[in-house]
Design a protein around this motif. Structure first.
Motif, PDB file in Angstrom:
ATOM      1  N   PRO A  62       0.844  -1.198   0.000  1.00 26.27           N
ATOM      2  CA  PRO A  62       0.000   0.000   0.000  1.00 26.27           C
ATOM      3  C   PRO A  62       0.882   1.252   0.000  1.00 26.27           C
ATOM      4  O   PRO A  62       1.858   1.327   0.754  1.00 26.27           O
ATOM      5  CB  PRO A  62      -0.792  -0.138   1.302  1.00 26.27           C
ATOM      6  N   GLY A  63       0.563   2.192  -0.860  1.00 29.65           N
ATOM      7  CA  GLY A  63       1.392   3.387  -1.007  1.00 29.65           C
ATOM      8  C   GLY A  63       2.488   3.238  -2.047  1.00 29.65           C
ATOM      9  O   GLY A  63       3.133   4.220  -2.407  1.00 29.65           O
ATOM     10  N   LEU A  84      -3.231   0.491  -3.265  1.00 29.87           N
ATOM     11  CA  LEU A  84      -4.041   0.753  -2.075  1.00 29.87           C
ATOM     12  C   LEU A  84      -4.200  -0.506  -1.236  1.00 29.87           C
ATOM     13  O   LEU A  84      -4.161  -0.452  -0.016  1.00 29.87           O
ATOM     14  CB  LEU A  84      -5.428   1.261  -2.497  1.00 29.87           C
ATOM     15  N   THR A 129      -4.822   2.997  -7.615  1.00 30.42           N
ATOM     16  CA  THR A 129      -5.560   4.151  -8.144  1.00 30.42           C
ATOM     17  C   THR A 129      -4.637   5.109  -8.880  1.00 30.42           C
ATOM     18  O   THR A 129      -3.458   5.254  -8.513  1.00 30.42           O
ATOM     19  CB  THR A 129      -6.290   4.913  -7.013  1.00 30.42           C
ATOM     20  N   ALA A 178      -5.668   8.206  -8.983  1.00 30.03           N
ATOM     21  CA  ALA A 178      -6.001   9.482  -8.327  1.00 30.03           C
ATOM     22  C   ALA A 178      -4.937   9.895  -7.316  1.00 30.03           C
ATOM     23  O   ALA A 178      -4.936  11.025  -6.833  1.00 30.03           O
ATOM     24  CB  ALA A 178      -7.360   9.383  -7.637  1.00 30.03           C
ATOM     25  N   LEU A 179      -4.026   8.958  -6.987  1.00 27.65           N
ATOM     26  CA  LEU A 179      -2.918   9.260  -6.078  1.00 27.65           C
ATOM     27  C   LEU A 179      -1.599   8.881  -6.754  1.00 27.65           C
ATOM     28  O   LEU A 179      -1.531   7.897  -7.496  1.00 27.65           O
ATOM     29  CB  LEU A 179      -3.050   8.455  -4.777  1.00 27.65           C
ATOM     30  N   GLY A 188       3.120   6.983  -2.560  1.00 26.80           N
ATOM     31  CA  GLY A 188       3.257   7.710  -1.295  1.00 26.80           C
ATOM     32  C   GLY A 188       1.995   8.487  -0.959  1.00 26.80           C
ATOM     33  O   GLY A 188       2.011   9.350  -0.081  1.00 26.80           O
ATOM     34  N   TYR A 189       0.890   8.195  -1.671  1.00 27.54           N
ATOM     35  CA  TYR A 189      -0.440   8.736  -1.341  1.00 27.54           C
ATOM     36  C   TYR A 189      -0.663  10.203  -1.674  1.00 27.54           C
ATOM     37  O   TYR A 189      -1.676  10.780  -1.277  1.00 27.54           O
ATOM     38  CB  TYR A 189      -0.769   8.511   0.145  1.00 27.54           C
ATOM     39  N   ARG A 190       0.276  10.840  -2.369  1.00 26.45           N
ATOM     40  CA  ARG A 190       0.070  12.253  -2.724  1.00 26.45           C
ATOM     41  C   ARG A 190      -1.026  12.372  -3.794  1.00 26.45           C
ATOM     42  O   ARG A 190      -1.020  11.617  -4.762  1.00 26.45           O
ATOM     43  CB  ARG A 190       1.382  12.820  -3.273  1.00 26.45           C
ATOM     44  N   PRO A 191      -1.978  13.328  -3.648  1.00 31.40           N
ATOM     45  CA  PRO A 191      -2.979  13.517  -4.706  1.00 31.40           C
ATOM     46  C   PRO A 191      -2.306  13.740  -6.061  1.00 31.40           C
ATOM     47  O   PRO A 191      -1.308  14.478  -6.150  1.00 31.40           O
ATOM     48  CB  PRO A 191      -3.734  14.775  -4.252  1.00 31.40           C
ATOM     49  N   ALA A 192      -2.815  13.087  -7.096  1.00 29.10           N
ATOM     50  CA  ALA A 192      -2.230  13.208  -8.427  1.00 29.10           C
ATOM     51  C   ALA A 192      -2.603  14.554  -9.041  1.00 29.10           C
ATOM     52  O   ALA A 192      -3.636  15.133  -8.693  1.00 29.10           O
ATOM     53  CB  ALA A 192      -2.728  12.074  -9.309  1.00 29.10           C
ATOM     54  N   PRO A 193      -1.774  15.072  -9.948  1.00 29.28           N
ATOM     55  CA  PRO A 193      -2.096  16.335 -10.622  1.00 29.28           C
ATOM     56  C   PRO A 193      -3.467  16.252 -11.276  1.00 29.28           C
ATOM     57  O   PRO A 193      -3.914  15.171 -11.681  1.00 29.28           O
ATOM     58  CB  PRO A 193      -1.005  16.462 -11.691  1.00 29.28           C
ATOM     59  N   ALA A 194      -4.122  17.399 -11.390  1.00 31.51           N
ATOM     60  CA  ALA A 194      -5.439  17.441 -12.019  1.00 31.51           C
ATOM     61  C   ALA A 194      -5.295  16.981 -13.468  1.00 31.51           C
ATOM     62  O   ALA A 194      -4.247  17.128 -14.083  1.00 31.51           O
ATOM     63  CB  ALA A 194      -5.996  18.852 -11.946  1.00 31.51           C
ATOM     64  N   THR A 236      -9.823   4.083 -10.267  1.00 38.55           N
ATOM     65  CA  THR A 236      -9.296   3.107  -9.319  1.00 38.55           C
ATOM     66  C   THR A 236      -9.606   1.729  -9.881  1.00 38.55           C
ATOM     67  O   THR A 236     -10.721   1.496 -10.342  1.00 38.55           O
ATOM     68  CB  THR A 236      -9.949   3.284  -7.940  1.00 38.55           C
TER      69      THR A 236
END
Lengths: 171, 171
Positions: free
Chosen positions: B58-59, B81, B92, B94-95, B98-104, B114
């Motif tokens: 995970p991560g 995840l 996913t 979407a991240l 390391g769980y950082r939100p992905a760029p728009a 996901t």
């Protein structure tokens, strides 16, 4: 046993609050994971937290309703990613519960971040680290301008006061 | 032992491929988690998969480079995840790792989803379910129009062919 994820902190993208607090890691964990506690400290006064839902497992819901003194309510919902008791709690606003990508951001004050709370025993208390990971420097800037350090710091003061008062009451 | 996350499938938002395949869940798991296998089946021919990086926790990072017959390359990167061996793999877009939100998202053909791969032993083989969760009906529509069912189905045929051929070679 799953190996813990690497969290890479980038000062250009992320915000960090690090403090020592005089409550045990056990109580910090309880404060963050039980709605009856969280509702008493999560939002800096005079704002309040009338609602809190916690489904404490990866993929589970973390939902909070905050209320301004004027009665305006703001709901925030995220998805837990890591639940490592009394050590580390991670969730993100970039996903809805059940890991579904969250809707695209609609307003300037609205942005997704991933939060990690890390607790380490230190002396009679806890070394407490709160991390907010952002997708870009703009989101970091918005979060800082909204008062990240002051807000998360005040909430932490409230957490300490609430949990210490409970501990005294139960003696 | 962490309880498995609930994945709620909504036909208006999600895409599902469900098939029985004549390879064991062990081999399906290997095919999805070892780059040397994945590079041989992941992209429907005549496209290829020259690069694959897997940090299976995970991560952790899941990164793939796909190449068209004309030599055009497309990179895709996501974050694991859930890693439940021989049972369920979830990641996913979407991240970032390391769980950082992905760029728009920047283009019409680019959208976050996901993915979950679920394997269940059934007879001599595996009941195989691939799920793609989207944030809204528009992203589901884009993904379907890009050929989700055909593409993921062909890739699965390739997975089966590759893993069965390996199994025969090792007899």
């Amino acid at each position: 046993m799953t190996e813990l994820a690497d969290l890479t902190i980038d000062p250009a993208l992320d915000l960090v609050l690090e403090r020592w607090v005089d409550v045990s890691p056990d109580l910090v964990w309880e404060a963050w994971t039980q709605p009856r506690h969280l509702k008493r400290w999560f939002t800096p006064a005079p704002f309040t937290t009338p609602e809190c839902e916690i489904d404490l497992r990866p993929g589970g819901r973390f939902r909070v309703v905050m209320r301004s003194p004027e009665g305006e309510e703001m709901e925030t919902e995220g998805c837990y990613l890591e639940v490592t008791p009394v050590r580390r709690l991670i969730w993100t606003g970039a996903l809805k519960p059940g890991y579904r990508p969250a809707p695209a951001v609609r307003s300037v004050t609205d942005f997704a971040f991933t939060a990690a709370i890390i607790m380490e025993p230190q002396g009679t208390g806890t070394k407490y680290t709160a991390i907010a990971l952002h997708r870009d420097p703009e989101d970091r800037g918005k979060h800082e301008a909204m008062g990240f350090h002051d807000g998360w710091g005040k909430a932490l003061d409230q957490l300490v006061a609430v949990m210490r008062s409970d501990a005294r009451d139960s003696v």
